[in-house]
Enzyme design. Structure first.
Site, short mmCIF file in Angstrom:
data_model
loop_
_atom_site.label_atom_id
_atom_site.label_comp_id
_atom_site.label_asym_id
_atom_site.label_seq_id
_atom_site.Cartn_x
_atom_site.Cartn_y
_atom_site.Cartn_z
N LYS A 178 47.60 29.02 77.98
CA LYS A 178 46.98 29.73 79.00
C LYS A 178 45.60 30.43 78.60
O LYS A 178 45.19 30.35 79.39
CB LYS A 178 47.97 31.45 78.68
N THR A 179 44.67 30.26 77.25
CA THR A 179 44.05 30.93 77.20
C THR A 179 42.47 30.24 77.34
O THR A 179 41.88 30.44 78.07
CB THR A 179 43.69 31.23 75.90
N LYS B 259 42.47 39.45 77.73
CA LYS B 259 43.69 40.13 76.86
C LYS B 259 44.10 40.99 76.15
O LYS B 259 43.45 41.77 74.55
CB LYS B 259 43.45 38.89 76.03
N ASP C 259 41.04 33.48 70.71
CA ASP C 259 41.69 33.54 72.24
C ASP C 259 40.99 34.44 73.21
O ASP C 259 39.94 34.02 74.19
CB ASP C 259 43.26 33.37 72.75
N ALA D 238 51.08 37.57 76.89
CA ALA D 238 50.71 36.60 75.35
C ALA D 238 52.46 36.66 75.08
O ALA D 238 53.54 36.95 75.76
CB ALA D 238 50.82 38.04 73.81
N ASN E 68 49.22 21.48 82.13
CA ASN E 68 48.20 21.24 81.34
C ASN E 68 49.24 20.75 80.02
O ASN E 68 49.97 21.06 79.57
CB ASN E 68 48.13 23.03 80.73
N TRP F 63 44.67 15.96 78.40
CA TRP F 63 44.21 16.41 77.03
C TRP F 63 42.71 15.70 76.26
O TRP F 63 42.85 14.64 76.94
CB TRP F 63 45.15 15.51 76.27
N LEU F 64 41.88 16.57 76.30
CA LEU F 64 40.94 15.73 75.88
C LEU F 64 40.57 17.14 74.80
O LEU F 64 39.60 17.64 74.33
CB LEU F 64 39.75 15.99 77.29
#
Length: 230
Positions: A17-18, A39, A56, A120, A178, A209-210
Site C-alpha cells: 500500500k505504501t 498514514k 511507511d 493499515a 502490485n 517487482w524492481l
C-alpha cells in the site's frame, strides 16, 4: 482545501500500500499537482531522537509535494510491530474512529490537488473492540483505491474486499496490481484479465517487482488521470 481525497486500502497486509500510494503521489507530482499523503495510525515505529518514526509514513512524507511535519503525516505512532488495536492497548493509547477522522479532516483543509490517506492492513482491520478502520473512510465519505498483490489467492481477496467496500456504501475508484514478491505468480496474465473483467473499477496500473527502485520509478507504470476526472 484538498480537491481530491482517496483512501488507500489493501486486500491484505504486506501488499505494498505504501509503495503504491507513494508512486501515485509521484505520478501526480509529475503532472504538476500539489499532493499530500498521510498514514493516520502506524504500528512498528522505531524510537529516534526526534520521537517515534514509521518507515511507511516517512516514505509518504517524502513523496508528497507539500511540506508537513511528521506528526501531521502520522499522528498516531505506535512502537509495537503488531496489529494497531493490540499495539494501542500495549502502548496505553486509545484509538477511535472519531479521533482518526478528526486528523484526516484537518489534513483535508490544507490546500492541495490530491490527498491520499493510507489505511493499515486490510479493509476490516480493527481499531478497538468495537470499530474497524473501514469506518474512517465511511465517516469521511471518500472513494477508495485498492491495492492487490499478485499472488496465489489474490482473486478471492480482491473480490471480497471490493464487495465489502461497496456494501459499506463507498466507491472503488480504481485499483493497482502490485508484484509485491520477486517471483511472478503462475498464470499472472490470466489472473489480471479476470480481475480487470470482474472488479468494479479501472486498473490504474500494474507495478513490476524492481528491487531497489523508489516510488518515482514505479510511478511510470501508473495512469492516474482517472483520479482527477470530474
Amino acid at each position: 482545501m484538498a480537491k481530491k481525497t482517496f483512501f488507500v486500502t489493501g486486500t491484505d497486509t504486506g501488499v505494498g500500500k505504501t509503495m503504491v500510494s507513494a508512486a501515485i503521489l509521484e505520478a501526480a507530482k509529475s503532472a504538476g499537482k500539489r499532493t499530500l499523503g498521510m498514514k493516520p495510525i502506524a504500528s512498528g515505529c522505531e524510537r529516534t531522537p526526534a520521537g517515534l518514526r514509521n518507515d511507511d509514513a516517512l516514505i509518504l512524507q517524502h513523496a508528497a509535494t507539500e511540506s508537513l511535519t511528521y506528526e501531521l503525516v502520522n499522528p498516531v505512532a505506535l512502537e509495537p510491530a503488531i496489529a494497531p488495536h493490540v499495539a494501542a492497548v500495549q502502548a496505553g493509547r486509545v484509538v477511535s474512529v472519531d479521533r482518526l477522522v478528526g486528523f484526516c479532516r484537518g489534513m483535508q483543509m490544507r490546500p492541495a490537488d490530491l490527498l491520499l490517506i493510507e489505511g493499515a492492513g486490510g479493509w476490516r482491520v480493527p481499531l478497538n473492540d468495537r470499530e474497524t478502520y473501514a469506518a474512517v473512510p465511511q465517516a469521511l465519505d471518500i472513494p477508495v483505491i485498492m491495492v492487490v498483490a499478485l499472488k496465489l489467492g489474490c482473486i478471492n481477496h480482491a473480490l471480497l474486499t471490493a464487495e465489502a467496500i461497496r456494501n459499506d456504501g463507498l466507491i472503488v475508484t480504481g485499483w493497482v496490481a502490485n508484484r509485491a514478491e520477486p517471483n511472478a505468480m503462475s498464470c499472472e496474465q490470466e489472473t489480471l484479465n479476470y480481475l480487470m473483467e470482474q472488479l468494479p473499477a479501472r486498473c490504474l496500473g500494474v507495478l513490476p517487482w524492481l528491487e531497489g527502485v523508489g516510488p518515482a520509478t514505479l510511478s511510470r507504470y501508473l495512469d492516474i488521470d482517472l483520479l482527477f476526472e470530474n
